[in-house]
Design an enzyme around this catalytic site. Sequence first.
Site, PDB file in Angstrom:
ATOM      1  N   ILE A 158      14.200  -2.112  25.615  1.00 43.28           N
ATOM      2  CA  ILE A 158      15.348  -1.763  25.036  1.00 43.28           C
ATOM      3  C   ILE A 158      15.406  -0.291  24.872  1.00 43.28           C
ATOM      4  O   ILE A 158      16.600   0.293  24.704  1.00 43.28           O
ATOM      5  CB  ILE A 158      14.984  -2.347  23.290  1.00 43.28           C
ATOM      6  CG1 ILE A 158      14.862  -3.775  23.223  1.00 43.28           C
ATOM      7  CG2 ILE A 158      15.803  -1.798  22.297  1.00 43.28           C
ATOM      8  CD1 ILE A 158      13.918  -4.378  22.234  1.00 43.28           C
ATOM      9  N   SER A 180       3.313   5.725  28.601  1.00 41.49           N
ATOM     10  CA  SER A 180       3.244   5.784  30.243  1.00 41.49           C
ATOM     11  C   SER A 180       4.715   6.161  30.511  1.00 41.49           C
ATOM     12  O   SER A 180       5.687   5.949  29.754  1.00 41.49           O
ATOM     13  CB  SER A 180       3.001   4.421  30.893  1.00 41.49           C
ATOM     14  OG  SER A 180       3.542   3.323  30.046  1.00 41.49           O
ATOM     15  N   ALA A 239      12.342  -0.236  15.355  1.00 42.41           N
ATOM     16  CA  ALA A 239      11.042  -0.776  15.908  1.00 42.41           C
ATOM     17  C   ALA A 239      10.569  -1.690  15.079  1.00 42.41           C
ATOM     18  O   ALA A 239      10.734  -2.883  15.146  1.00 42.41           O
ATOM     19  CB  ALA A 239      10.327   0.477  16.432  1.00 42.41           C
ATOM     20  N   ARG A 240       9.940  -1.190  14.106  1.00 38.74           N
ATOM     21  CA  ARG A 240       9.010  -1.951  13.140  1.00 38.74           C
ATOM     22  C   ARG A 240       9.011  -0.879  11.672  1.00 38.74           C
ATOM     23  O   ARG A 240       8.825   0.240  11.977  1.00 38.74           O
ATOM     24  CB  ARG A 240       7.573  -2.503  13.546  1.00 38.74           C
ATOM     25  CG  ARG A 240       7.601  -3.638  14.376  1.00 38.74           C
ATOM     26  CD  ARG A 240       7.865  -4.731  13.271  1.00 38.74           C
ATOM     27  NE  ARG A 240       8.065  -6.146  14.055  1.00 38.74           N
ATOM     28  CZ  ARG A 240       8.874  -6.561  14.898  1.00 38.74           C
ATOM     29  NH1 ARG A 240       9.959  -5.966  14.849  1.00 38.74           N
ATOM     30  NH2 ARG A 240       8.655  -7.807  15.437  1.00 38.74           N
ATOM     31  N   GLU A 269       8.973  -4.577   4.245  1.00 36.59           N
ATOM     32  CA  GLU A 269      10.160  -5.361   4.110  1.00 36.59           C
ATOM     33  C   GLU A 269       9.904  -6.677   3.604  1.00 36.59           C
ATOM     34  O   GLU A 269       8.983  -7.134   4.019  1.00 36.59           O
ATOM     35  CB  GLU A 269      11.012  -5.064   5.608  1.00 36.59           C
ATOM     36  CG  GLU A 269      10.551  -5.854   6.682  1.00 36.59           C
ATOM     37  CD  GLU A 269      11.227  -5.623   7.760  1.00 36.59           C
ATOM     38  OE1 GLU A 269      11.563  -4.808   8.288  1.00 36.59           O
ATOM     39  OE2 GLU A 269      11.255  -6.680   8.575  1.00 36.59           O
ATOM     40  N   HIS A 287      17.172  -5.679   8.921  1.00 37.26           N
ATOM     41  CA  HIS A 287      16.362  -6.363  10.176  1.00 37.26           C
ATOM     42  C   HIS A 287      17.350  -7.196  10.871  1.00 37.26           C
ATOM     43  O   HIS A 287      17.005  -8.325  11.022  1.00 37.26           O
ATOM     44  CB  HIS A 287      15.054  -6.617   9.750  1.00 37.26           C
ATOM     45  CG  HIS A 287      14.103  -6.825  10.949  1.00 37.26           C
ATOM     46  ND1 HIS A 287      12.748  -6.869  10.815  1.00 37.26           N
ATOM     47  CD2 HIS A 287      14.231  -7.038  12.184  1.00 37.26           C
ATOM     48  CE1 HIS A 287      12.062  -7.083  11.879  1.00 37.26           C
ATOM     49  NE2 HIS A 287      12.940  -7.035  12.833  1.00 37.26           N
ATOM     50  N   ILE A 288      18.459  -6.748  11.548  1.00 40.79           N
ATOM     51  CA  ILE A 288      19.411  -7.621  12.115  1.00 40.79           C
ATOM     52  C   ILE A 288      19.701  -7.193  13.593  1.00 40.79           C
ATOM     53  O   ILE A 288      20.761  -7.556  14.145  1.00 40.79           O
ATOM     54  CB  ILE A 288      20.675  -7.843  11.167  1.00 40.79           C
ATOM     55  CG1 ILE A 288      21.420  -6.449  10.892  1.00 40.79           C
ATOM     56  CG2 ILE A 288      20.560  -8.618  10.132  1.00 40.79           C
ATOM     57  CD1 ILE A 288      22.744  -6.615  10.274  1.00 40.79           C
TER      58      ILE A 288
HETATM   59  C1  8YV Z   1      13.621 -10.702  14.738  1.00 43.24           C
HETATM   60  C2  8YV Z   1      12.419  -8.611  16.058  1.00 43.24           C
HETATM   61  O1  8YV Z   1      14.952 -10.787  14.460  1.00 43.24           O
HETATM   62  O2  8YV Z   1      12.225  -9.585  18.057  1.00 43.24           O
HETATM   63  C3  8YV Z   1      11.910  -8.792  17.391  1.00 43.24           C
HETATM   64  O3  8YV Z   1      10.696  -8.164  17.489  1.00 43.24           O
HETATM   65  O4  8YV Z   1      12.236  -7.570  15.292  1.00 43.24           O
HETATM   66  C4  8YV Z   1      13.865  -9.408  15.746  1.00 43.24           C
HETATM   67  O5  8YV Z   1      14.610  -9.387  16.859  1.00 43.24           O
HETATM   68  C5  8YV Z   1      12.750 -10.545  13.730  1.00 43.24           C
HETATM   69  O6  8YV Z   1      11.233 -10.406  14.188  1.00 43.24           O
HETATM   70  C6  8YV Z   1      12.590 -11.831  13.304  1.00 43.24           C
HETATM   71  O7  8YV Z   1      12.212 -13.011  13.887  1.00 43.24           O
END
Ligand code: 8YV
Length: 334
Positions: A158, A180, A239-240, A269, A287-288
């Site tokens: 990504i 890396s 990311a997260r 979240e 988270h979309i």
């Molecule tokens: C998901 C994501 O929509 O793929 C991932 O790691 O964060 C997203 O694409 C989310 O995790 C829900 O499954």
Amino acid sequence: MDRLRVLVTLPLFDEVIDRLSASFDVDVSREGILAEPEALARRAAGCAGLLVSGSPRIDAALLDACPGLRAVCSMAVGFNNIDVDACTARGVLVSNAPGVLTETTADFGFALMMAAARRLTESEHYLRAGRWNTWRYDMFAGQDVHGSTLGILGMGRIGQAIARRGALGFGMPVIYHNRSRLDPAAEAVVSARWVDKPTLFAEADHIVVVVPYTPQAHHMVGEAELGLMKRTATLTNIARGGVVDDAALARALGEGRIAAAALDVFEGEPQVHPGLLAATHVVLTPHIASASLRTRRAMADLAASNLEAALGVGPTPGRPPTALNPQVLAARPC
Ligand code: 8YV
């Protein structure tokens, strides 16, 4: 022979449920994502496989409560919700869904970065609130994207797709930091230069965070990193939650120490830090980043293919396409 039972832990495309129903007895959590540990354990008991998203915690306690489980297949690329070692130790195959969401997620990351830089949602809220009654030379004047320096933290698929968009589409010099380094040929494709983390934060005009969440990545962007950023710079996190210290970010935004931020993921979240909700210069989405219909379908299909293969059916029985611990299948009796 009795059909195996699988649990789809979230409402999902009918076509994907129908496909799984051809081989398994399928239970679907149609009422919403099943993530609460006890409810999940109760419903997963007696199942051979789970199709999950990025949210339910799959840990030793769940696995011990469901000794019949043989596969946990996620439709997310990030798998920080799954204890892969605990699964491996119990012979449970785990898969994630890399590749299919790369370009869609990169599109959204780029859109968020542009929205933050050009104050898109902030200005829309102003208009919708009926506050637009004149024009000023500096009204919602933001930061340019084209030609400015793009900084990427994490340079997997990504990250590279975002770098390509910046370099080729917007003439942005690209710098990145990753554990890396890419090999020189791959760096050349995305016109990116590796820098250390402090340099990334000090030099970039727009920073996009795409590093996977691990214990080492926790608060990788905190007070110190935000303190290095230019006052005119923006920060985007796709990311997260937990990679960025949301409280520190809310303070930096509140004090005008950076220009703007855009966040698709949050610590804890779907709760969002109140300081972020109160801040004006921040774009917030639920988270979309991977949410185009075509991509979500591809993610679900890939998880279904993994589940079928891990449980011995489908076109490639025994060979799940994106397994994280394929060694558990080799160890299974035929
Ligand atoms: C998901 C994501 O929509 O793929 C991932 O790691 O964060 C997203 O694409 C989310 O995790 C829900 O499954």
